[in-house]
Design a protein around this motif. Structure first.
Motif: not given
Length: 168
Positions: A52-55, A141-142, A149-150
């Motif tokens: 997810n967006a939070n890694g 990932l965190g 990355a973006v």
């Protein structure tokens, strides 16, 4: 000289920057594939398949899904190498002319080269983290991963645009 069919092809040697980025990007990419091969038999049947967006892992899948990462990396690498190889087809401002053509081509090619290699590094890192999580070496990932990355993809674009604006 804005019509791409009228633009000449130039043989511009790869810059030291392009060689550096290719070395780092390909090394990370190949390293992730070697790691995957080495640990393949040790991997559990279920591995992280999506974050997810939070890694955080939000879907687990079969270990064969880890092959998707190098496959996407290979596709992007090949596609972007083709784009990189033909800078005469890239989009340029109206001020493109025979005197500044080489500088525009090199700047555009270097930007594509950096983005290509950043993609390879990102996919290698995701593969490494997925393997690490599956084997119990790591946790997630965190939340920093997605913004970083973006940002890492947009920085070469911004630098390339700034450099392009200075070409006259």
């Amino acid at each position: 000289m804005t019509n791409t069919s009228n633009r000449p092809k130039l043989k511009i040697p790869k810059s030291k920057s392009e060689w550096f980025w290719d070395t780092i990007g390909f090394s990370c990419y190949i390293g992730s594939i070697i790691l995957l091969i080495v640990v393949w038999n040790s991997l559990p049947n279920q591995v992280p398949a999506h974050y997810n967006a939070n890694g955080e892992v939000d879907r687990w899948g079969a270990k064969g899904e880890l092959l998707i990462l190098p496959a996407i990396g290979a596709f992007l690498m090949l596609l972007m190498q083709v784009i990189e190889r033909f800078p005469e087809t890239h989009n340029y401002p109206e001020r493109l002319n025979s005197e500044n053509l080489g500088r525009f081509y090199l700047n555009s090619r270097m930007m594509i080269n950096q983005i290509k290699n950043i993609f390879l590094i990102i996919f290698a890192y995701i593969a490494f983290e997925s393997i690490s999580i599956a084997l119990g070496w790591g946790k997630a990932l965190g939340g920093w991963f997605l913004p970083l990355a973006v940002l890492s993809v947009f920085i070469p674009i911004i630098i390339g645009i700034v450099k392009q604006r200075k070409i006259h």
